[in-house]
Design an enzyme around this catalytic site. Structure first.
Site, PDB file in Angstrom:
ATOM      1  N   ASP A  92       5.953  -3.583  10.587  1.00 44.95           N
ATOM      2  CA  ASP A  92       4.505  -3.272  10.624  1.00 44.95           C
ATOM      3  C   ASP A  92       3.962  -3.176  12.048  1.00 44.95           C
ATOM      4  OD1 ASP A  92       4.936  -5.998  10.836  1.00 44.95           O
ATOM      5  OD2 ASP A  92       3.317  -6.595   9.490  1.00 44.95           O
TER       6      ASP A  92
ATOM      7  N   SER B 156       7.739  -5.405   6.531  1.00 43.88           N
ATOM      8  CA  SER B 156       7.296  -6.343   7.582  1.00 43.88           C
ATOM      9  C   SER B 156       8.087  -7.638   7.621  1.00 43.88           C
ATOM     10  CB  SER B 156       5.827  -6.650   7.380  1.00 43.88           C
ATOM     11  OG  SER B 156       5.132  -5.465   7.194  1.00 43.88           O
TER      12      SER B 156
ATOM     13  N   ARG C 259       0.837  -1.190   0.000  1.00 39.38           N
ATOM     14  CA  ARG C 259       0.000   0.000   0.000  1.00 39.38           C
ATOM     15  C   ARG C 259       0.869   1.237   0.000  1.00 39.38           C
ATOM     16  NH1 ARG C 259      -3.564   0.458   4.678  1.00 39.38           N
ATOM     17  NH2 ARG C 259      -1.701  -0.333   5.709  1.00 39.38           N
TER      18      ARG C 259
HETATM   19  C1  BGC Z   1       7.784 -11.055  10.042  1.00 41.35           C
HETATM   20  C2  BGC Z   1       7.600  -9.854  10.938  1.00 41.35           C
HETATM   21  C3  BGC Z   1       6.245  -9.210  10.683  1.00 41.35           C
HETATM   22  C4  BGC Z   1       5.134 -10.247  10.789  1.00 41.35           C
HETATM   23  C5  BGC Z   1       3.752  -9.673  10.524  1.00 41.35           C
HETATM   24  C6  BGC Z   1       6.594 -12.003  10.149  1.00 41.35           C
HETATM   25  O1  BGC Z   1       6.707 -13.030   9.226  1.00 41.35           O
HETATM   26  O2  BGC Z   1       8.972 -11.761  10.386  1.00 41.35           O
HETATM   27  O3  BGC Z   1       8.637  -8.915  10.735  1.00 41.35           O
HETATM   28  O4  BGC Z   1       6.046  -8.181  11.605  1.00 41.35           O
HETATM   29  O5  BGC Z   1       5.383 -11.296   9.872  1.00 41.35           O
HETATM   30  O6  BGC Z   1       3.656  -9.141   9.257  1.00 41.35           O
END
Ligand code: BGC
Length: 436
Positions: free
Chosen positions: A191, A137, A74
Site C-alpha cells: 500500500d 498491504s 476496495r
Molecule cells: C504491513 C505493511 C503495510 C502496513 C500498512 C503493516 O502491518 O506489514 O506491509 O504497508 O501495515 O498497511
C-alpha cells in the site's frame, strides 16, 4: 485532579517521550538498519525491492485495482488521463470479516474474487480483458513485479496456507476457480508503494509514500546501485523500496508497550508499528487506563468492563477522547470530570508519541535521500491516523521542526487519499506502457 494523579501523568509523559536527542539517535539507527537491509544483511528494516520504478505521469488508460489493507477491501477502476490527472471511474468497498481474516486461503481468495464480481455488477462492467494491480498491504518478498511471497501476516490476519507462498499465484487460482480468468494480475504492490505511485503520478516532487492507519509503513525511491542485495538485472536507475518500517526494533519500550506486545498475535515483532499505528494506540491507552484504575487513580465505575474485549478502543474513539469528547456517555457510563481529564491526557500522550516517532522515521528517510535537505520533498501519506486524528499532523510537523529547524519547511506532508488503491492502477499502467 489529585496531586497523586498529576504526578503519575507527569511520569507517564516521560515514559512516552521522544526528545530531540533521542530522535537524532533514532535517525542514526534507522540509517544503519536501512543500509543492512539494502545489503541483504539481517536487519529489522526488511527493505523489500518492489520491482516498480516511479511513474512518469504520462501513462494513460483505464485500469483495475484491488486494495487489501486492514479492515476493508476496495475494488476500483481508475482512468489515467496522461497528464498527471487521475479520475476514479468506480469504487466499491467491502468489510473483511474476522472469519475471512483468520480462515483458510480458499475462503480468503474466493472472498476477494467475489468482491471483484460484485464490483463489476455494481458498475455494470461486462467482463473484458483487464489488467489489475493488486495492493496487498503485508510484507512480501518479490522476485518480479507480479510475484510476491508473503513473509508473515500482520495487523491481526492469520489466514492459513498463505505465508511462504506466492500471493499472485493463489489469487490466480481463485480467479480460474471462479471463471474469471480474463483478468490479468499485472502487479502486486504494497500500500505504501501504491500511495507513492499515486502521489508521484500527480506530483514530481513526491519521492516517499507513508501509511499511518491500522498499520504503518513507508517506501521511497532508491538508486539501483544502493540496493546491494538485488541480483536481477534491472534496466532503470531507481526502484521503489518497501521498507516495512513497522518492524524497526531499536526503540525504547515502556511497560505498557511490553504488555501490548506480549498479548498480541505476533509478540516481539512489528515493534515500531505497535508504538505508532492505529490498531495498537487504543490498546496502549487502555493498558494505561486499566493500570490507573487498579491503582486507584481513576475511580469512575464501569470503565473497566467497557475495556474487557481486546482491541475495542478504536483510533476514532481515541481521537475523540483527545479532544475531550465523552465517548462513554452513549453507553450510559458516567465518568467523573476529573477522570475524563486524566483519560484525555492519556490519549494525547499516546498519540503524540506516535506522531513524533512517525515524523522522526520520515526525517530519517528524507535525510538518507538528501542529507543536507537541498531539495523540497513531498511525502504522500494515507491512513486514518494521519487524516482524522486531531492534532496528529501538527505533532508530526513540530517534531520535524525540532529535528531540522527552518529546513523543515522543505518537507511537505501531503494527504493522498485512497492513494494505495489508485496507485495500484498507476502501477498497472506503468507495466502496460512498458509492454506496448
Ligand atoms: C504491513 C505493511 C503495510 C502496513 C500498512 C503493516 O502491518 O506489514 O506491509 O504497508 O501495515 O498497511
Amino acid at each position: 485532579m489529585s496531586d497523586k494523579s498529576k504526578m503519575f501523568l507527569k511520569d507517564l509523559k516521560n515514559e512516552f517521550s521522544l526528545n530531540t536527542h533521542q530522535a537524532h539517535e533514532m535517525i542514526h539507527n534507522f540509517h544503519k538498519e536501512m543500509e543492512m537491509g539494502l545489503a541483504g544483511e539481517k536487519s529489522s528494516l526488511k527493505m523489500l525491492p518492489s520491482f516498480i520504478c516511479p511513474p512518469k505521469g504520462t501513462e494513460k488508460g483505464i485500469f483495475l485495482a484491488i486494495d487489501l489493507g486492514g479492515t476493508n477491501l476496495r475494488v476500483l477502476a481508475v482512468k489515467l488521463l496522461g497528464d498527471g490527472v487521475i479520475e476514479t471511474v468506480g469504487v466499491s468497498r467491502f468489510a473483511i470479516s474476522n472469519e475471512v481474516m483468520t480462515g483458510t486461503n480458499d475462503m480468503f481468495f474466493d472472498f476477494i474474487v467475489g468482491c471483484i464480481k460484485t464490483f463489476f455488477d455494481e458498475n455494470h462492467i461486462t467482463q473484458n480483458k483487464y489488467s489489475l494491480g493488486f495492493t496487498f498491504s503485508f510484507p512480501v518478498i518479490q522476485s518480479s513485479i507480479d510475484r510476491g511471497v508473503l513473509i508473515s501476516w500482520t495487523k491481526g490476519f492469520s489466514v492459513s496456507g498463505v505465508e511462504g507462498r506466492d500471493v499472485v499465484g493463489l489469487l490466480n487460482h481463485a480467479l480460474i476457480r471462479n471463471k474469471m480468468e480474463s483478468i490479468h494480475i499485472s502487479a502486486i504492490l504494497n500500500d505504501t508503494v501504491g500511495t507513492l505511485a499515486a502521489g508521484s503520478y500527480m506530483d514530481p516532487l513526491c519521492h516517499m509514500g507513508v501509511i499511518l492507519g491500522t498499520g504503518t509503513n513507508a517506501c521511497y525511491s532508491e538508486k539501483i546501485k544502493n540496493i546491494k542485495k538485488l541480483d536481477n538485472l534491472i534496466c532503470s536507475d531507481e526502484m521503489i523500496i518497501n521498507m516495512e518500517w513497522g518492524g524497526f526494533d531499536r526503540l525504547e519500550r515502556n511497560i505498557y508497550d511490553e504488555t501490548v506486545d506480549k498479548n498480541s498475535q505476533n509478540p516481539g515483532e512489528q515493534r515500531l508499528e505497535k508504538m505508532v499505528s492505529g490498531m495498537y494506540l487504543g490498546e496502549i491507552a487502555k493498558t494505561v487506563i486499566i493500570h490507573m484504575i487498579e491503582n486507584g487513580y481513576i475511580l469512575s465505575r464501569g470503565l473497566q468492563s467497557m475495556f474487557e474485549e481486546p482491541y475495542n478502543l478504536t483510533t476514532e474513539q481515541l481521537s475523540h477522547l483527545s479532544s475531550g469528547v465523552d465517548i462513554f456517555k452513549k453507553s450510559g457510563i458516567h465518568i467523573a470530570e476529573k477522570d475524563r481529564e486524566i483519560i484525555r491526557e492519556i490519549a494525547c500522550i499516546v498519540s503524540k508519541r506516535s506522531a513524533r516517532i512517525a515524523a522522526t522515521a520520515i526525517a530519517a528517510v528524507v535525510q538518507w535521500i538528501d542529507p543536507h535537505l537541498h531539495n523540497h520533498h513531498h511525502i504522500a501519506i494515507d491512513g486514518s491516523l494521519f487524516e482524522k486524528y486531531s492534532g496528529y499532523k501538527e505533532n508530526m510537523q513540530s517534531m520535524l521542526e525540532e529535528i531540522f529547524g527552518d529546513l523543515a519547511k522543505k518537507i511537505t506532508l501531503k494527504l493522498t487519499h485512497d492513494g494505495s488503491g489508485i496507485g495500484a492502477a498507476v502501477v498497472s499502467a506503468i507495466e502496460a506502457h512498458k509492454r506496448s
